[in-house]
Scaffold this motif. Structure first.
Motif, PDB file in Angstrom:
ATOM      1  N   LEU A 136       0.813  -1.213   0.000  1.00 41.37           N
ATOM      2  CA  LEU A 136       0.000   0.000   0.000  1.00 41.37           C
ATOM      3  C   LEU A 136       0.849   1.266   0.000  1.00 41.37           C
ATOM      4  O   LEU A 136       0.415   2.318   0.478  1.00 41.37           O
ATOM      5  CB  LEU A 136      -0.934   0.008   1.224  1.00 41.37           C
ATOM      6  N   TYR A 137       2.066   1.168  -0.533  1.00 41.62           N
ATOM      7  CA  TYR A 137       2.940   2.341  -0.549  1.00 41.62           C
ATOM      8  C   TYR A 137       2.294   3.550  -1.231  1.00 41.62           C
ATOM      9  O   TYR A 137       2.273   4.652  -0.663  1.00 41.62           O
ATOM     10  CB  TYR A 137       4.272   1.998  -1.225  1.00 41.62           C
ATOM     11  N   PRO A 138       1.761   3.426  -2.463  1.00 44.71           N
ATOM     12  CA  PRO A 138       1.179   4.618  -3.106  1.00 44.71           C
ATOM     13  C   PRO A 138      -0.061   5.131  -2.390  1.00 44.71           C
ATOM     14  O   PRO A 138      -0.318   6.345  -2.388  1.00 44.71           O
ATOM     15  CB  PRO A 138       0.837   4.119  -4.522  1.00 44.71           C
ATOM     16  N   ASN A 139      -0.827   4.256  -1.763  1.00 46.13           N
ATOM     17  CA  ASN A 139      -2.014   4.691  -1.031  1.00 46.13           C
ATOM     18  C   ASN A 139      -1.638   5.546   0.173  1.00 46.13           C
ATOM     19  O   ASN A 139      -2.232   6.596   0.426  1.00 46.13           O
ATOM     20  CB  ASN A 139      -2.823   3.480  -0.577  1.00 46.13           C
ATOM     21  N   LYS A 140      -0.640   5.089   0.925  1.00 50.67           N
ATOM     22  CA  LYS A 140      -0.186   5.852   2.088  1.00 50.67           C
ATOM     23  C   LYS A 140       0.517   7.138   1.657  1.00 50.67           C
ATOM     24  O   LYS A 140       0.435   8.168   2.335  1.00 50.67           O
ATOM     25  CB  LYS A 140       0.744   4.991   2.941  1.00 50.67           C
ATOM     26  N   LEU A 141       1.201   7.057   0.512  1.00 51.66           N
ATOM     27  CA  LEU A 141       1.866   8.233  -0.026  1.00 51.66           C
ATOM     28  C   LEU A 141       0.857   9.340  -0.291  1.00 51.66           C
ATOM     29  O   LEU A 141       1.077  10.502   0.071  1.00 51.66           O
ATOM     30  CB  LEU A 141       2.581   7.852  -1.329  1.00 51.66           C
ATOM     31  N   ALA A 142      -0.263   8.983  -0.911  1.00 44.89           N
ATOM     32  CA  ALA A 142      -1.296   9.969  -1.222  1.00 44.89           C
ATOM     33  C   ALA A 142      -1.862  10.590   0.048  1.00 44.89           C
ATOM     34  O   ALA A 142      -2.158  11.795   0.085  1.00 44.89           O
ATOM     35  CB  ALA A 142      -2.413   9.311  -2.036  1.00 44.89           C
ATOM     36  N   GLU A 143      -2.014   9.800   1.111  1.00 38.51           N
ATOM     37  CA  GLU A 143      -2.544  10.315   2.368  1.00 38.51           C
ATOM     38  C   GLU A 143      -1.583  11.305   3.019  1.00 38.51           C
ATOM     39  O   GLU A 143      -2.003  12.339   3.548  1.00 38.51           O
ATOM     40  CB  GLU A 143      -2.830   9.157   3.321  1.00 38.51           C
ATOM     41  N   VAL A 144      -0.286  10.991   2.979  1.00 37.99           N
ATOM     42  CA  VAL A 144       0.708  11.880   3.586  1.00 37.99           C
ATOM     43  C   VAL A 144       0.740  13.215   2.856  1.00 37.99           C
ATOM     44  O   VAL A 144       0.781  14.285   3.479  1.00 37.99           O
ATOM     45  CB  VAL A 144       2.102  11.222   3.576  1.00 37.99           C
ATOM     46  N   VAL A 145       0.719  13.170   1.526  1.00 42.70           N
ATOM     47  CA  VAL A 145       0.751  14.404   0.742  1.00 42.70           C
ATOM     48  C   VAL A 145      -0.493  15.240   1.010  1.00 42.70           C
ATOM     49  O   VAL A 145      -0.420  16.461   1.178  1.00 42.70           O
ATOM     50  CB  VAL A 145       0.875  14.083  -0.764  1.00 42.70           C
ATOM     51  N   ALA A 146      -1.646  14.585   1.041  1.00 39.81           N
ATOM     52  CA  ALA A 146      -2.901  15.308   1.248  1.00 39.81           C
ATOM     53  C   ALA A 146      -2.956  15.982   2.616  1.00 39.81           C
ATOM     54  O   ALA A 146      -3.641  16.992   2.782  1.00 39.81           O
ATOM     55  CB  ALA A 146      -4.084  14.360   1.090  1.00 39.81           C
ATOM     56  N   SER A 147      -2.238  15.455   3.601  1.00 41.01           N
ATOM     57  CA  SER A 147      -2.267  16.008   4.955  1.00 41.01           C
ATOM     58  C   SER A 147      -1.343  17.210   5.118  1.00 41.01           C
ATOM     59  O   SER A 147      -1.398  17.893   6.143  1.00 41.01           O
ATOM     60  CB  SER A 147      -1.873  14.923   5.969  1.00 41.01           C
ATOM     61  N   SER A 148      -0.485  17.474   4.133  1.00 44.69           N
ATOM     62  CA  SER A 148       0.467  18.582   4.213  1.00 44.69           C
ATOM     63  C   SER A 148       0.079  19.660   3.211  1.00 44.69           C
ATOM     64  O   SER A 148       0.051  19.417   2.008  1.00 44.69           O
ATOM     65  CB  SER A 148       1.891  18.087   3.923  1.00 44.69           C
ATOM     66  N   SER A 149      -0.226  20.851   3.705  1.00 43.63           N
ATOM     67  CA  SER A 149      -0.599  21.943   2.810  1.00 43.63           C
ATOM     68  C   SER A 149       0.563  22.364   1.921  1.00 43.63           C
ATOM     69  O   SER A 149       0.373  22.700   0.748  1.00 43.63           O
ATOM     70  CB  SER A 149      -1.098  23.137   3.626  1.00 43.63           C
ATOM     71  N   ILE A 150       1.776  22.340   2.466  1.00 39.78           N
ATOM     72  CA  ILE A 150       2.953  22.715   1.681  1.00 39.78           C
ATOM     73  C   ILE A 150       3.180  21.707   0.562  1.00 39.78           C
ATOM     74  O   ILE A 150       3.376  22.078  -0.604  1.00 39.78           O
ATOM     75  CB  ILE A 150       4.206  22.785   2.577  1.00 39.78           C
ATOM     76  N   ALA A 151       3.135  20.416   0.886  1.00 43.58           N
ATOM     77  CA  ALA A 151       3.362  19.377  -0.117  1.00 43.58           C
ATOM     78  C   ALA A 151       2.273  19.385  -1.186  1.00 43.58           C
ATOM     79  O   ALA A 151       2.557  19.216  -2.378  1.00 43.58           O
ATOM     80  CB  ALA A 151       3.430  18.007   0.550  1.00 43.58           C
ATOM     81  N   SER A 152       1.028  19.593  -0.779  1.00 48.97           N
ATOM     82  CA  SER A 152      -0.073  19.610  -1.735  1.00 48.97           C
ATOM     83  C   SER A 152       0.088  20.747  -2.741  1.00 48.97           C
ATOM     84  O   SER A 152      -0.157  20.576  -3.933  1.00 48.97           O
ATOM     85  CB  SER A 152      -1.411  19.753  -1.001  1.00 48.97           C
ATOM     86  N   GLY A 153       0.522  21.901  -2.251  1.00 46.41           N
ATOM     87  CA  GLY A 153       0.738  23.031  -3.146  1.00 46.41           C
ATOM     88  C   GLY A 153       1.866  22.787  -4.128  1.00 46.41           C
ATOM     89  O   GLY A 153       1.753  23.076  -5.324  1.00 46.41           O
ATOM     90  N   CYS A 154       2.973  22.234  -3.630  1.00 48.09           N
ATOM     91  CA  CYS A 154       4.118  21.938  -4.504  1.00 48.09           C
ATOM     92  C   CYS A 154       3.769  20.865  -5.523  1.00 48.09           C
ATOM     93  O   CYS A 154       4.159  20.945  -6.690  1.00 48.09           O
ATOM     94  CB  CYS A 154       5.316  21.495  -3.661  1.00 48.09           C
ATOM     95  N   LEU A 155       3.031  19.849  -5.084  1.00 50.44           N
ATOM     96  CA  LEU A 155       2.644  18.767  -5.988  1.00 50.44           C
ATOM     97  C   LEU A 155       1.713  19.278  -7.085  1.00 50.44           C
ATOM     98  O   LEU A 155       1.842  18.894  -8.251  1.00 50.44           O
ATOM     99  CB  LEU A 155       1.963  17.648  -5.207  1.00 50.44           C
TER     100      LEU A 155
END
Length: 393
Positions: A31-50
């Motif tokens: 479930l690496y990509p699934n957890k990856l998506a959750e971590v990114v979604a929880s970070s406003s900085i990461a979501s903006g950069c992505l």
């Protein structure tokens, strides 16, 4: 220091073989990509950069409006629609997948985007070659259809041949055109048939820390003690809290007997900021006394940590120029932003070429040639320019 003395780092992805599903696990729990998506979604900085990363990969669409508007399946999806989906997957996961359907002559008739998060690699054959891609709607097992969960087992997994137009006719002859599932063009930025790591994988812990700091700031504002002071007056052992009712526009008070917990509860949070609590005591000789209350502001405790996290995340996405503009180091003008756009457009050319090559390999085997003679520039993606929006061909 000798290299042998350096502590061995943990592997970013542990790939095992799940014999029960006949696949290679994507991470230790698959479930690496699934957890990856959750971590990114929880970070406003990461979501903006992505989001910026994906936008720049998509750029301003293809060079030709004819190519952008070309319909690729019976659902009416266009190449422009496909480009946006591929750019998003490539930015988020470091890979993308396209499903190709063939006719009886071995020509590709239509293509569809496959969400990369739903794909897994089948176990290699005796020659070490991966021949099929496994697809399941949700590898976590949380997907439901008609009120029932879609279990993760072989019966619910679709195994589709890896993209190879030369093998299409033999595969069709083996099962018949009606039962033929087509092929999947599966791309990974880390190499052929290897699970990819996105560009931001090294800073996943920073992204998670960003979420933690956001929680601290939230609780600091919502649950911290924010009264202006306490007024000590004479009486018995009752505890009395005075307050101003905003709705009624009048003052009121609440009394408690020997119970401090309700008072403390009503002193917490942003809505109770700047109140004055009144505490009555029994000493008749003592005059009223006002005590100013100070609180611990935890935001300042994490300033350095927050700054370093932001720097690390922006650096992972190669977006230092935008961070410098954000911090005011470069000023703010059209020329500076244009330079930042031009700089970052050059950072995503590799990703754009990967998409262009994939589409070129598909349309070399398309049932018609709507774009004339195909070249390496046929599906070239226009760079994002300052002041422009996506898909303004």
């Amino acid at each position: 220091m000798n290299l042998k003395a350096v502590k061995e780092p943990q592997k970013r992805i542990n790939t095992n073989y799940l014999s029960s599903l006949n696949i290679q696990s994507y991470g230790e729990d698959n479930l690496y990509p699934n957890k990856l998506a959750e971590v990114v979604a929880s970070s406003s900085i990461a979501s903006g950069c992505l989001s910026r990363y994906a936008d720049f990969i998509e750029g301003n669409g293809f060079n030709s409006q004819i190519i952008s508007d070309y319909k690729i399946n019976k659902s009416g999806d266009t190449l422009d629609d496909l480009l946006g989906l591929l750019a998003n997957d490539l930015a988020k996961f470091g890979g993308f997948a396209i499903h190709a359907n063939y006719d009886v002559l071995g020509k590709i008739r239509n293509i569809h985007h496959i969400p990369f998060i739903t794909t897994r690699l089948k176990e290699p054959n005796d020659y070490g070659k991966v021949t099929e891609i496994a697809i399941h709607p949700n590898w976590t097992g949380d997907e439901t259809r008609n009120g029932k969960r879609v279990q993760v087992n072989k019966s619910n997994i679709s195994f589709i041949h890896v993209f190879d137009p030369n093998s299409a006719i033999p595969e069709i002859e083996e099962v018949g055109i009606n039962d033929y599932k087509g092929q999947v063009l599966w791309y990974s930025r880390n190499g052929n048939m290897v699970y990819p790591l996105p560009v931001y994988d090294p800073v996943i812990t920073d992204m998670s820390t960003d979420e933690g700091l956001a929680n601290v700031r939230y609780r600091n504002a919502r649950n911290n003690f924010l009264p202006s002071g306490a007024l000590i007056t004479r009486k018995g052992t009752d505890i009395q809290e005075n307050y101003f009712d905003d709705e009624r526009r009048s003052y009121g008070h609440e009394s408690y007997e020997s119970e401090y917990s309700p008072v403390l509860k009503n002193l917490q949070g942003d809505f109770n900021a700047c109140k004055i609590v009144e505490i009555e005591i029994g000493a008749d000789e003592q005059s009223p006394e006002f005590i100013s209350l100070s609180t611990n502001n935890y935001d300042k405790e994490f300033t350095v940590t927050a700054d370093s996290i932001i720097d690390n995340i922006y650096s992972a996405f190669n977006q230092e120029a935008f961070l410098a503009i954000r911090k005011g180091k470069l000023g703010f003008s059209g020329d500076i932003l244009a330079d930042a756009y031009s700089y970052y457009s050059g950072k995503v050319t590799k990703e754009q070429r990967a998409i262009s090559r994939a589409l070129l390999s598909i349309f070399k085997n398309w049932y018609e040639q709507p774009f004339g003679e195909l070249t390496s520039d046929t599906f070239k993606i226009q760079s994002m320019l300052y002041g422009s929006t996506n898909n303004t061909n």
